[in-house]
Write a protein that holds these residues in place. Structure first.
Motif, short mmCIF file in Angstrom:
data_model
loop_
_atom_site.label_atom_id
_atom_site.label_comp_id
_atom_site.label_asym_id
_atom_site.label_seq_id
_atom_site.Cartn_x
_atom_site.Cartn_y
_atom_site.Cartn_z
N LEU A 92 2.15 9.88 7.09
CA LEU A 92 3.04 10.96 6.67
C LEU A 92 3.48 11.74 7.91
CD1 LEU A 92 0.95 12.11 3.60
CD2 LEU A 92 2.93 10.60 3.65
N ARG A 95 2.39 15.46 8.78
CA ARG A 95 0.97 15.79 8.80
C ARG A 95 0.33 15.25 10.07
NH1 ARG A 95 -0.95 16.89 3.15
NH2 ARG A 95 0.94 16.66 1.92
N ASN A 100 -3.50 13.42 7.86
CA ASN A 100 -3.19 12.13 7.25
C ASN A 100 -4.45 11.49 6.67
OD1 ASN A 100 -0.49 10.60 7.27
ND2 ASN A 100 -0.40 11.83 9.14
N PHE A 103 -5.82 13.66 3.77
CA PHE A 103 -4.99 13.52 2.57
C PHE A 103 -5.52 12.40 1.67
CE2 PHE A 103 -1.18 11.73 0.44
CZ PHE A 103 -0.75 12.86 -0.23
N VAL A 107 -6.69 13.40 -2.17
CA VAL A 107 -5.98 12.96 -3.38
C VAL A 107 -6.86 12.11 -4.29
CG1 VAL A 107 -3.71 13.12 -2.33
CG2 VAL A 107 -4.90 10.93 -2.32
N TYR B 5 -4.04 22.36 -5.02
CA TYR B 5 -3.11 21.41 -4.43
C TYR B 5 -1.93 21.17 -5.36
CZ TYR B 5 -1.13 16.89 -3.20
OH TYR B 5 -0.24 15.88 -2.92
N GLU B 9 1.99 22.10 -4.80
CA GLU B 9 3.03 21.08 -4.83
C GLU B 9 4.15 21.47 -5.79
OE1 GLU B 9 3.32 17.95 -3.06
OE2 GLU B 9 2.05 19.28 -1.89
N LYS B 195 9.41 12.86 -2.16
CA LYS B 195 7.97 12.72 -1.91
C LYS B 195 7.52 11.27 -1.95
CE LYS B 195 5.22 15.26 -4.15
NZ LYS B 195 4.28 16.21 -4.73
N ARG B 197 7.00 9.03 0.29
CA ARG B 197 5.96 8.60 1.24
C ARG B 197 4.59 9.03 0.77
NH1 ARG B 197 9.42 10.60 5.20
NH2 ARG B 197 10.56 9.00 6.36
N GLU B 198 4.49 10.29 0.35
CA GLU B 198 3.21 10.79 -0.16
C GLU B 198 2.76 9.97 -1.36
OE1 GLU B 198 5.46 12.75 1.01
OE2 GLU B 198 4.53 14.40 2.13
N MET B 202 -0.56 7.85 -1.80
CA MET B 202 -1.49 8.18 -2.88
C MET B 202 -1.80 6.95 -3.72
SD MET B 202 -0.69 11.98 -4.31
CE MET B 202 1.04 12.20 -4.12
#
Lengths: 226, 291
Positions: A92, A95, A100, A103, A107, B5, B9, B195, B197-198, B202
């Motif tokens: 990312l 970040r 990174n 994260f 998550v 979080y 967001e 978003k 990429r995130e 994830m």
């Protein structure tokens, strides 16, 4: 650890199957190269193992779980036991190296406290001690890939999948990354790497499985690149 | 931490795309205002029906030349009808009195009328006001009757107007809701794209589906609830300005809207707004996120 049994994968638009009746077994702690020309189907194997695609027929077993029958809501949890590294790093950009890696932990529900304890450790392991707070654009390609490896490994997965991890790196940096993967393999992690970097395969002298047109044409315990 | 979080967001997401967020909130609020108005009107019409239908009568007006014999015959016919609950007779003097009371604030008009110009009548209350047609058939054609008027049909005209306003505002609510849905879908798409990429990371590291989707869905829900609050404010202002202000004259016809009904709109609008947004967002994500 990983079992493919008569796996065939045909993509809807492709006339020729990407994988054609492939059977292969990989033991815990092995380091395996999948080699072959572009379009031979080696990346499809990574996708199958991650449950990004489902096989057209046959059975895929990972960590004693039959991926083929895995319910879709169980896929996320399943993926936590697999680390993954790609040619394009997939970091990312907004970040830092630390963020990174953290994260990836946060998550999946790990607390910040856990991240504070584990992330510096794994960054140290991949040789990025002191560069935790650099952003990806402030790091070299090799360093970015180290961050990616750290992110893949921070959750201590049983399996590390690497899809052309040295594809964007110069030969010297590539060898450093390979040393890192080797070190991770020695902790007992099974490493599956897809590549067509002959140099690296020849140096490592590990198990080599060659795929051509979706079929396994060679499976050698301490192989070289064709 | 995860809650923090997700909330963070949501706020970042709403702010990043603020023009779209505003558009989403406005359409949502207009749609919900219309929905609220329509539901209020429905409850109102219902309430007015119970209030008025108990009161209404069938008026049987007699001709000026009616003879005593004819009047007797009419009286007997009404009396013997099984449909009739009660009846009262109103002679010309009583009619004038009633007329004077009704138009008390326009004395000129009252003065121009004398008792002779108003017809005598029977005021009949039916056991079931809907059986007007049968009752009318029974006495129709008797000599001396000028006209039979069912107050219910007058009221029904009023209610028909309410009904069509109600249908209209439902249609507007529907059309605006459709626009709001498209906007929600679009906003979620843009958010998912910005978003991506995130989201990819994830998915790769095995974040659970709800964790990936929650910020997007909540973004839509927050917009839906803000839209609902705005819609409620619009309704409230509408009631104060229109019914209590400009159209106050109408309130002699329209029974007053109970405050309870108005407050009931708040949870209703918030519920509809948030559920509709959440479902839309969720469905959009199934197409664009493929978790």
């Amino acid at each position: 650890m990983i079992q493919l049994e008569n796996v065939t994968k045909t993509y809807p638009k492709g006339s020729r199957p990407s994988l054609d009746n492939v059977s292969v077994g990989i033991e815990k702690g092995e380091f395996v190269f999948f080699i072959g020309p572009s379009g031979s189907g080696k990346s499809t194997i990574i996708k199958l193992l991650l449950h990004e695609v489902a096989p057209t027929s046959g059975k895929v077993v990972v960590n004693a779980k039959d991926v083929t029958t895995l319910r879709s809501w169980k896929v996320p949890h399943f993926r936590r036991s697999i680390g993954c590294v790609f040619q394009d790093f997939r970091l990312l950009p907004n970040r830092t190296a630390y963020e990174n890696v953290a994260f990836a932990l946060e998550v999946i529900g790990k607390t910040k406290a856990v991240a504070r304890r584990v992330v510096p450790e794994v960054l140290e392991l991949v040789g990025l001690g002191g560069k935790e707070h650099r952003y990806p654009h402030e790091l070299s390609g090799g360093e970015q890939q180290r961050v990616a490896v750290a992110r893949a490994f921070v959750n201590r997965p049983l399996i590390l999948l690497a899809d052309e991890p040295t594809g964007n790196l110069d030969p010297d940096t590539s060898i450093e990354i390979m040393r890192l993967l080797d070190r991770i393999n020695r902790t007992g992690t099974t490493v599956v790497m897809v590549t067509h970097d002959s140099n690296i395969v020849n140096q490592m002298r590990r198990r080599v499985i060659e795929i051509e047109s979706g079929r396994i044409v060679r499976d050698q315990a301490r192989g070289v690149y064709g | 931490m995860r809650v923090k979080y997700v909330l963070n967001e949501v706020l970042v997401g709403l702010w990043r795309n603020v023009t779209m967020t505003v558009a989403m909130i406005i359409t949502m609020s207009v749609s919900l205002t219309m929905l609220g108005a329509s539901v209020l009107m429905y409850m109102q019409v219902d309430q007015m029906k119970t209030a008025y239908y108990g009161e209404i009568e069938v008026s049987v007006f007699l001709t000026d030349e009616v003879t005593d014999g004819e009047r007797e015959a009419i009286n007997a016919a009404i009396e013997s009808s099984a449909l009739v609950d009660t009846k009262t007779y109103e002679d010309k003097a009583a009619a004038l009195k009633r007329f004077q009371e009704l138009w008390a604030d326009s004395p000129d008009f009252v003065n121009s009328i004398n008792a002779d110009s108003l017809p005598e009548s029977y005021r009949v209350k039916l056991k079931n006001p809907e059986q007007y047609a049968e009752f009318s058939a029974q006495i129709e054609g008797l000599p001396g009757i000028r006209q039979i008027i069912d107050q219910r049909s007058l009221l029904d005209k009023v209610f028909n107007i309410f009904n069509s306003i109600q249908v209209m505002s439902l249609v507007v609510a529907g059309v605006m809701a459709f626009a709001a849905l498209l906007l929600v879908g679009n906003t979620i798409q843009v958010a998912a794209y910005s978003k991506r990429r995130e989201v990819a990371v994830m998915k790769l590291v095995g974040a659970s589906n709800w964790f990936i989707q929650a910020p997007f869905v909540l973004e839509a829900v927050v917009a839906g609830i803000v839209g609902a609050l705005l819609g409620f404010v619009f309704l409230f202002i509408g009631k104060v300005v229109l019914l209590d202000g400009k159209l106050q004259a109408l309130t002699t016809i329209i029974t007053p809207i109970p405050d309870g009904n108005l407050w009931l709109m708040l949870p209703l609008l918030a519920g509809v707004g948030s559920v509709v947004s959440a479902v839309t967002a969720w469905v959009t994500l199934r197409f664009y996120l493929k978790v």
